[in-house]
Design a protein around this motif. Structure first.
Motif, PDB file in Angstrom:
ATOM      1  N   GLU A 148     -90.460 -83.433   2.015  1.00  0.00           N
ATOM      2  CA  GLU A 148     -90.097 -82.174   2.668  1.00  0.00           C
ATOM      3  C   GLU A 148     -89.716 -82.389   4.129  1.00  0.00           C
ATOM      4  O   GLU A 148     -88.722 -81.854   4.615  1.00  0.00           O
ATOM      5  CB  GLU A 148     -91.249 -81.171   2.568  1.00  0.00           C
ATOM      6  CG  GLU A 148     -91.572 -80.709   1.154  1.00  0.00           C
ATOM      7  CD  GLU A 148     -92.350 -81.741   0.353  1.00  0.00           C
ATOM      8  OE1 GLU A 148     -92.864 -82.704   0.974  1.00  0.00           O
ATOM      9  OE2 GLU A 148     -92.422 -81.592  -0.881  1.00  0.00           O
ATOM     10  N   SER A 149     -90.519 -83.165   4.846  1.00  0.00           N
ATOM     11  CA  SER A 149     -90.223 -83.419   6.256  1.00  0.00           C
ATOM     12  C   SER A 149     -88.922 -84.190   6.414  1.00  0.00           C
ATOM     13  O   SER A 149     -88.144 -83.942   7.345  1.00  0.00           O
ATOM     14  CB  SER A 149     -91.375 -84.218   6.895  1.00  0.00           C
ATOM     15  OG  SER A 149     -92.576 -83.485   6.837  1.00  0.00           O
ATOM     16  N   ALA A 199     -84.907 -94.193   6.688  1.00  0.00           N
ATOM     17  CA  ALA A 199     -84.809 -92.980   5.874  1.00  0.00           C
ATOM     18  C   ALA A 199     -85.630 -93.125   4.592  1.00  0.00           C
ATOM     19  O   ALA A 199     -86.302 -92.180   4.162  1.00  0.00           O
ATOM     20  CB  ALA A 199     -83.345 -92.698   5.540  1.00  0.00           C
ATOM     21  N   LEU A 200     -85.587 -94.308   3.989  1.00  0.00           N
ATOM     22  CA  LEU A 200     -86.404 -94.554   2.806  1.00  0.00           C
ATOM     23  C   LEU A 200     -87.886 -94.416   3.133  1.00  0.00           C
ATOM     24  O   LEU A 200     -88.657 -93.818   2.365  1.00  0.00           O
ATOM     25  CB  LEU A 200     -86.120 -95.958   2.256  1.00  0.00           C
ATOM     26  CG  LEU A 200     -84.778 -96.172   1.562  1.00  0.00           C
ATOM     27  CD1 LEU A 200     -84.535 -97.659   1.326  1.00  0.00           C
ATOM     28  CD2 LEU A 200     -84.714 -95.416   0.249  1.00  0.00           C
ATOM     29  N   ASP A 201     -88.304 -94.953   4.268  1.00  0.00           N
ATOM     30  CA  ASP A 201     -89.704 -94.855   4.678  1.00  0.00           C
ATOM     31  C   ASP A 201     -90.099 -93.412   4.947  1.00  0.00           C
ATOM     32  O   ASP A 201     -91.200 -92.978   4.608  1.00  0.00           O
ATOM     33  CB  ASP A 201     -89.936 -95.715   5.918  1.00  0.00           C
ATOM     34  CG  ASP A 201     -91.412 -95.757   6.308  1.00  0.00           C
ATOM     35  OD1 ASP A 201     -92.225 -96.223   5.482  1.00  0.00           O
ATOM     36  OD2 ASP A 201     -91.751 -95.311   7.415  1.00  0.00           O
ATOM     37  N   ALA A 202     -89.178 -92.651   5.542  1.00  0.00           N
ATOM     38  CA  ALA A 202     -89.464 -91.244   5.822  1.00  0.00           C
ATOM     39  C   ALA A 202     -89.677 -90.464   4.530  1.00  0.00           C
ATOM     40  O   ALA A 202     -90.619 -89.659   4.418  1.00  0.00           O
ATOM     41  CB  ALA A 202     -88.314 -90.634   6.624  1.00  0.00           C
ATOM     42  N   VAL A 203     -88.833 -90.709   3.523  1.00  0.00           N
ATOM     43  CA  VAL A 203     -88.972 -90.020   2.243  1.00  0.00           C
ATOM     44  C   VAL A 203     -90.265 -90.441   1.552  1.00  0.00           C
ATOM     45  O   VAL A 203     -90.929 -89.624   0.909  1.00  0.00           O
ATOM     46  CB  VAL A 203     -87.752 -90.311   1.342  1.00  0.00           C
ATOM     47  CG1 VAL A 203     -87.966 -89.748  -0.061  1.00  0.00           C
ATOM     48  CG2 VAL A 203     -86.497 -89.700   1.953  1.00  0.00           C
ATOM     49  N   SER A 204     -90.645 -91.714   1.704  1.00  0.00           N
ATOM     50  CA  SER A 204     -91.883 -92.184   1.072  1.00  0.00           C
ATOM     51  C   SER A 204     -93.103 -91.495   1.660  1.00  0.00           C
ATOM     52  O   SER A 204     -94.116 -91.332   0.985  1.00  0.00           O
ATOM     53  CB  SER A 204     -92.003 -93.702   1.229  1.00  0.00           C
ATOM     54  OG  SER A 204     -92.361 -94.060   2.550  1.00  0.00           O
ATOM     55  N   ASP A 207     -81.299 -86.736   2.701  1.00  0.00           N
ATOM     56  CA  ASP A 207     -81.206 -86.282   1.316  1.00  0.00           C
ATOM     57  C   ASP A 207     -82.159 -87.101   0.451  1.00  0.00           C
ATOM     58  O   ASP A 207     -81.883 -88.271   0.168  1.00  0.00           O
ATOM     59  CB  ASP A 207     -79.763 -86.451   0.820  1.00  0.00           C
ATOM     60  CG  ASP A 207     -79.584 -85.939  -0.605  1.00  0.00           C
ATOM     61  OD1 ASP A 207     -80.567 -85.459  -1.200  1.00  0.00           O
ATOM     62  OD2 ASP A 207     -78.449 -86.033  -1.134  1.00  0.00           O
ATOM     63  N   PRO A 208     -83.272 -86.530   0.024  1.00  0.00           N
ATOM     64  CA  PRO A 208     -84.242 -87.307  -0.771  1.00  0.00           C
ATOM     65  C   PRO A 208     -83.642 -87.868  -2.056  1.00  0.00           C
ATOM     66  O   PRO A 208     -83.944 -88.995  -2.447  1.00  0.00           O
ATOM     67  CB  PRO A 208     -85.357 -86.296  -1.064  1.00  0.00           C
ATOM     68  CG  PRO A 208     -85.243 -85.280   0.016  1.00  0.00           C
ATOM     69  CD  PRO A 208     -83.773 -85.174   0.293  1.00  0.00           C
ATOM     70  N   HIS A 209     -82.786 -87.096  -2.729  1.00  0.00           N
ATOM     71  CA  HIS A 209     -82.213 -87.541  -3.992  1.00  0.00           C
ATOM     72  C   HIS A 209     -81.354 -88.793  -3.793  1.00  0.00           C
ATOM     73  O   HIS A 209     -81.351 -89.702  -4.635  1.00  0.00           O
ATOM     74  CB  HIS A 209     -81.385 -86.427  -4.630  1.00  0.00           C
ATOM     75  CG  HIS A 209     -82.220 -85.293  -5.116  1.00  0.00           C
ATOM     76  ND1 HIS A 209     -81.690 -84.170  -5.716  1.00  0.00           N
ATOM     77  CD2 HIS A 209     -83.568 -85.102  -5.094  1.00  0.00           C
ATOM     78  CE1 HIS A 209     -82.665 -83.339  -6.048  1.00  0.00           C
ATOM     79  NE2 HIS A 209     -83.813 -83.887  -5.671  1.00  0.00           N
ATOM     80  N   ARG A 210     -80.644 -88.865  -2.696  1.00  0.00           N
ATOM     81  CA  ARG A 210     -79.853 -90.062  -2.392  1.00  0.00           C
ATOM     82  C   ARG A 210     -80.771 -91.253  -2.153  1.00  0.00           C
ATOM     83  O   ARG A 210     -80.488 -92.374  -2.589  1.00  0.00           O
ATOM     84  CB  ARG A 210     -78.976 -89.816  -1.167  1.00  0.00           C
ATOM     85  CG  ARG A 210     -78.128 -91.021  -0.763  1.00  0.00           C
ATOM     86  CD  ARG A 210     -77.096 -90.633   0.276  1.00  0.00           C
ATOM     87  NE  ARG A 210     -76.419 -91.805   0.806  1.00  0.00           N
ATOM     88  CZ  ARG A 210     -76.714 -92.393   1.957  1.00  0.00           C
ATOM     89  NH1 ARG A 210     -77.691 -91.899   2.719  1.00  0.00           N
ATOM     90  NH2 ARG A 210     -76.064 -93.455   2.360  1.00  0.00           N
ATOM     91  N   MET A 211     -81.877 -91.018  -1.477  1.00  0.00           N
ATOM     92  CA  MET A 211     -82.825 -92.098  -1.220  1.00  0.00           C
ATOM     93  C   MET A 211     -83.486 -92.570  -2.513  1.00  0.00           C
ATOM     94  O   MET A 211     -83.786 -93.758  -2.657  1.00  0.00           O
ATOM     95  CB  MET A 211     -83.903 -91.634  -0.230  1.00  0.00           C
ATOM     96  CG  MET A 211     -83.386 -91.342   1.175  1.00  0.00           C
ATOM     97  SD  MET A 211     -82.541 -92.755   1.932  1.00  0.00           S
ATOM     98  CE  MET A 211     -80.822 -92.240   1.772  1.00  0.00           C
ATOM     99  N   TYR A 212     -83.719 -91.659  -3.467  1.00  0.00           N
ATOM    100  CA  TYR A 212     -84.278 -92.063  -4.752  1.00  0.00           C
ATOM    101  C   TYR A 212     -83.338 -93.058  -5.441  1.00  0.00           C
ATOM    102  O   TYR A 212     -83.781 -94.072  -5.983  1.00  0.00           O
ATOM    103  CB  TYR A 212     -84.459 -90.854  -5.676  1.00  0.00           C
ATOM    104  CG  TYR A 212     -85.365 -89.764  -5.157  1.00  0.00           C
ATOM    105  CD1 TYR A 212     -86.320 -90.023  -4.183  1.00  0.00           C
ATOM    106  CD2 TYR A 212     -85.270 -88.466  -5.650  1.00  0.00           C
ATOM    107  CE1 TYR A 212     -87.149 -89.013  -3.711  1.00  0.00           C
ATOM    108  CE2 TYR A 212     -86.092 -87.460  -5.189  1.00  0.00           C
ATOM    109  CZ  TYR A 212     -87.022 -87.739  -4.211  1.00  0.00           C
ATOM    110  OH  TYR A 212     -87.834 -86.737  -3.757  1.00  0.00           O
TER     111      TYR A 212
END
Length: 299
Positions: free
Chosen positions: A179-180, A170-175, A187-192
């Motif tokens: 948007e995708s 999930a971290l890699d996906a957000v990086s 949840d991008p904010h959780r990953m941040y």
């Protein structure tokens, strides 16, 4: 040959510590798209956290490293939620400038607070293990050996975490695309928050591992912080694997360069020059770094 082996082993030890602190900085940058100028101060804070856990609570030095990483993870989570998070809202107009100011301010705050709380005099926690390892021509203090082994274990664990776990993916996906990632339910904010906490923990772990080897001081994070920036550019912006390889490579180049410099009296003064030279040569041959990620976006 024995002299080369001695230099290479010492370079590998320092390189693994470099890799540990740089991988945390890379993780924060790749996920949050924020350059954390306060990363070196987190390294310093980890060293002192380990020192006080060992001397105050009587923990074993290795348990002090673990405790320091937990403490820095919690600190990183709190800092991200309280200070970095407003950047994701409409309350902040100039987001890039805001991130630079608050992370640079973190360095100033922690360094000066460290002078007040910890004092200006150097401190050193107990050794991981007294004595030295003697294997033929190789002489290596156990403190350095254990620090290198633990750093290697943490780096392998980080790589496996990012590749094999759902949270790591999930971290890699957000990086790659916020948007995708949001579209598929991440949840991008959780990953941040997770990324900043992990990055802080890795910096703190590096500081805790080096504490028995070198003395602690409030300004001890300044130089490693600069080295970490060199490494993430060298390895490729956003590539954790590149940071690991780049950190080890930088440690080896610095150690061998200083060891084979014709003038031994000036050798240490040129330590940072070898890192800069390595960076320039790498960028000339490969402008994206060793493992640059072409999909990484800065906005």
């Amino acid at each position: 040959m024995s002299y080369f082996l001695l230099l290479a082993v010492n370079g590998l030890v320092i390189g693994l510590i470099y890799a540990l602190i740089a991988s945390g900085l890379t993780l924060v940058f790749s996920v949050l798209k924020v350059v954390n100028f306060g990363h070196g101060s987190l390294y310093m804070l980890g060293g002192y956290a380990s020192y006080y856990l060992i001397t105050g609570l009587g923990l074993h030095p290795l348990l002090g490293v673990i405790g320091a990483m937990i403490a820095l993870f919690l600190f990183g989570v709190a800092f991200e939620r309280l200070v970095i998070a407003p950047m994701y809202t409409d309350k902040v107009e100039r987001k890039d400038e805001y991130a630079i100011i608050v992370t640079f301010g973190l360095t100033i705050l922690l360094t000066n607070l460290g002078l007040v709380v910890f004092g200006p005099f150097a401190k050193s926690p107990p050794s991981f293990m007294a004595g030295v390892l003697i294997a033929g021509p190789l002489i290596l203090p156990y403190d350095r050996l254990i620090a290198a082994v633990v750093a290697a274990i943490l780096l392998v664990g980080l790589a496996l975490f990012l590749k094999r776990t759902t949270l790591g993916q999930a971290l890699d996906a957000v990086s790659q695309s916020r948007e995708s990632a949001a579209v598929i339910g991440i949840d991008p904010h959780r990953m941040y928050t997770v990324a900043f906490g992990l990055g802080s923990a890795l910096a703190g772990g590096a500081g805790a591992l080096i504490a028995p080897v070198f003395a602690l001081s409030p300004s001890m994070g300044d130089l490693p912080g600069v080295q970490a920036f060199i490494i993430i550019v060298l390895g490729g912006m956003g590539s954790v694997g590149g940071s690991i390889i780049g950190g080890i490579l930088l440690g080896l180049v610095q150690s061998l360069g200083v060891g084979y410099l014709p003038d031994p009296n000036r050798a240490l003064a040129y330590t940072q020059a070898f890192g800069a030279l390595l960076l320039v040569i790498t960028l000339l041959l490969r402008p994206t770094g060793l493992f640059g990620r072409s999909h990484l976006r800065l906005e």
